[in-house]
Design a protein around this motif. Sequence first.
Motif, PDB file in Angstrom:
ATOM      1  N   TRP A  61       0.822  -1.209   0.000  1.00 19.30           N
ATOM      2  CA  TRP A  61       0.000   0.000   0.000  1.00 19.30           C
ATOM      3  C   TRP A  61       0.855   1.257   0.000  1.00 19.30           C
ATOM      4  O   TRP A  61       0.457   2.261  -0.554  1.00 19.30           O
ATOM      5  CB  TRP A  61      -0.907   0.027   1.231  1.00 19.30           C
ATOM      6  CG  TRP A  61      -2.085  -0.844   1.119  1.00 19.30           C
ATOM      7  CD1 TRP A  61      -2.270  -1.883   0.262  1.00 19.30           C
ATOM      8  CD2 TRP A  61      -3.269  -0.768   1.898  1.00 19.30           C
ATOM      9  NE1 TRP A  61      -3.480  -2.450   0.469  1.00 19.30           N
ATOM     10  CE2 TRP A  61      -4.118  -1.806   1.464  1.00 19.30           C
ATOM     11  CE3 TRP A  61      -3.690   0.057   2.928  1.00 19.30           C
ATOM     12  CZ2 TRP A  61      -5.369  -2.013   2.030  1.00 19.30           C
ATOM     13  CZ3 TRP A  61      -4.931  -0.147   3.490  1.00 19.30           C
ATOM     14  CH2 TRP A  61      -5.758  -1.171   3.029  1.00 19.30           C
ATOM     15  N   VAL A  62       1.982   1.222   0.680  1.00 18.19           N
ATOM     16  CA  VAL A  62       2.804   2.413   0.834  1.00 18.19           C
ATOM     17  C   VAL A  62       4.155   2.169   0.186  1.00 18.19           C
ATOM     18  O   VAL A  62       4.850   1.220   0.536  1.00 18.19           O
ATOM     19  CB  VAL A  62       3.004   2.759   2.329  1.00 18.19           C
ATOM     20  CG1 VAL A  62       3.827   4.030   2.459  1.00 18.19           C
ATOM     21  CG2 VAL A  62       1.653   2.932   3.013  1.00 18.19           C
ATOM     22  N   THR A 107      -4.532   7.251   8.069  1.00 17.14           N
ATOM     23  CA  THR A 107      -4.005   6.545   6.899  1.00 17.14           C
ATOM     24  C   THR A 107      -2.788   5.716   7.283  1.00 17.14           C
ATOM     25  O   THR A 107      -2.093   6.017   8.259  1.00 17.14           O
ATOM     26  CB  THR A 107      -3.584   7.532   5.798  1.00 17.14           C
ATOM     27  OG1 THR A 107      -2.442   8.288   6.250  1.00 17.14           O
ATOM     28  CG2 THR A 107      -4.720   8.461   5.409  1.00 17.14           C
ATOM     29  N   PRO A 108      -2.483   4.691   6.488  1.00 15.30           N
ATOM     30  CA  PRO A 108      -1.270   3.903   6.740  1.00 15.30           C
ATOM     31  C   PRO A 108       0.001   4.736   6.692  1.00 15.30           C
ATOM     32  O   PRO A 108       0.914   4.515   7.473  1.00 15.30           O
ATOM     33  CB  PRO A 108      -1.306   2.851   5.628  1.00 15.30           C
ATOM     34  CG  PRO A 108      -2.755   2.694   5.311  1.00 15.30           C
ATOM     35  CD  PRO A 108      -3.331   4.070   5.439  1.00 15.30           C
ATOM     36  N   ASN A 158     -14.374   7.070   6.259  1.00 14.30           N
ATOM     37  CA  ASN A 158     -13.021   6.631   5.932  1.00 14.30           C
ATOM     38  C   ASN A 158     -11.949   7.332   6.751  1.00 14.30           C
ATOM     39  O   ASN A 158     -10.779   7.331   6.379  1.00 14.30           O
ATOM     40  CB  ASN A 158     -12.744   6.859   4.442  1.00 14.30           C
ATOM     41  CG  ASN A 158     -12.797   8.332   4.064  1.00 14.30           C
ATOM     42  OD1 ASN A 158     -13.211   9.169   4.863  1.00 14.30           O
ATOM     43  ND2 ASN A 158     -12.382   8.652   2.850  1.00 14.30           N
ATOM     44  N   ASP A 159     -12.349   7.943   7.876  1.00 11.50           N
ATOM     45  CA  ASP A 159     -11.403   8.703   8.696  1.00 11.50           C
ATOM     46  C   ASP A 159     -11.667   8.410  10.167  1.00 11.50           C
ATOM     47  O   ASP A 159     -12.601   8.935  10.766  1.00 11.50           O
ATOM     48  CB  ASP A 159     -11.548  10.197   8.417  1.00 11.50           C
ATOM     49  CG  ASP A 159     -10.464  11.031   9.095  1.00 11.50           C
ATOM     50  OD1 ASP A 159      -9.763  10.492   9.982  1.00 11.50           O
ATOM     51  OD2 ASP A 159     -10.332  12.221   8.759  1.00 11.50           O
ATOM     52  N   LEU A 183      -7.811   1.821   6.988  1.00 10.83           N
ATOM     53  CA  LEU A 183      -7.183   1.136   8.116  1.00 10.83           C
ATOM     54  C   LEU A 183      -7.761  -0.256   8.357  1.00 10.83           C
ATOM     55  O   LEU A 183      -7.140  -1.072   9.025  1.00 10.83           O
ATOM     56  CB  LEU A 183      -7.325   1.978   9.386  1.00 10.83           C
ATOM     57  CG  LEU A 183      -6.584   3.313   9.380  1.00 10.83           C
ATOM     58  CD1 LEU A 183      -6.845   4.068  10.677  1.00 10.83           C
ATOM     59  CD2 LEU A 183      -5.090   3.113   9.170  1.00 10.83           C
ATOM     60  N   LEU A 184      -8.934  -0.551   7.810  1.00 10.00           N
ATOM     61  CA  LEU A 184      -9.543  -1.850   8.078  1.00 10.00           C
ATOM     62  C   LEU A 184      -8.750  -2.995   7.445  1.00 10.00           C
ATOM     63  O   LEU A 184      -8.403  -3.972   8.116  1.00 10.00           O
ATOM     64  CB  LEU A 184     -10.995  -1.863   7.595  1.00 10.00           C
ATOM     65  CG  LEU A 184     -11.981  -1.212   8.559  1.00 10.00           C
ATOM     66  CD1 LEU A 184     -13.345  -1.039   7.903  1.00 10.00           C
ATOM     67  CD2 LEU A 184     -12.113  -2.038   9.835  1.00 10.00           C
TER      68      LEU A 184
END
Length: 359
Positions: A34-35, A148-149, A275-276, A329-330
């Motif tokens: 993801w990152v 966020t990641p 989403n936050d 984050l899920l």
Amino acid sequence: MTEKRRRSSLISRYALIAVTIGATAGLFAWAGGWVHGPIGQQPLTSGRLIDAFEANTGPHPGFRRNHAKGVCVSGRFESNGNGTQLSRASVFRPGVVPVVGRLSAPGFDPTQEDDTAMVRSLALSFTLSHGEQWRTAMNSVPIFAVSTPQALLEQLAASRPDAASGRVDPAKMEMFLEKHPETRAFHEWLSSHPASSTFYDASYFSINAFKFTNAAGNTRFVRWSVVPDATYRPVAASAARDPDFLAHDLSKRLERGPVRWHLMITPAGPGDPTNDATRVWPEERELHRVDAGVLVIGRAESQIDGPCRDINFDPLVLPVGMEPSDDPLLAARSSAYAVSFNRRTREEALAAQAASNRR
């Protein structure tokens, strides 16, 4: 207090709780790939993140990489049927569902003293019909420190203790706070809500949003919480006399009978963020929350050989009628839990084999 002194106080206090929230952050590692770093570098994965946690906190083989100290609990969920207006999940039909769970506090050391923990946590696994399960992992804080990641990665770096002093560098923390002002909401909530005196007088929150679909096909985004029958009391200074007061007090309380929480489901309203995890929903949403039933916990056992030992409380194990939201984050939590589970169970197996070979 001048602005400069106020800011210094904030950074210092944040540095003190960084170990706690850094440990809590361990719940929310991200899924592989993801990152990405600069071109030519490997993508950051949940496995590499867990490696970093282990390197920074020391090895504790056979234990969870976060929430290492805890106690297994078991009981039931008594559904009153009210939850079916929001979700067709079988757990909300009127009836009784067996539950196995785990009460804990964030941290990497299974021997840490309970009075150092500023957060309580409750994980649950509901065993439903037709082989379905619902698993959820909740904290006693309704929001999370980052959204966020990538922000998690930066938080972990900022809260990493100095190798020589063992303390968090305030300068690094200040830089993190400058870049991520949303993190202050988590700090401020902790400052105004002292940790509960027991496991069973704390409320626990899903933190993330989920999507529920009812039998008519109508969907709503929701968050949930479990609210105790017991009255909240802040932890007393005298509790420090017993480093394991949370588990000891729970065992004594259960000798008098079970403890209870109400499962409350809060639907989102228009514009509420799904989403936050750093943002709370408006207070008026609680006026429309649904009491879905009662969680009853009647037994506590050691995590070493209790029924929760081999459960991975993956928040994406959901029954039909529940789905994850768009919160990044899920999936991240799910990935990190899997890495932690696989490593600790392998360590347990190797330790058992070594003990057998010595006989």
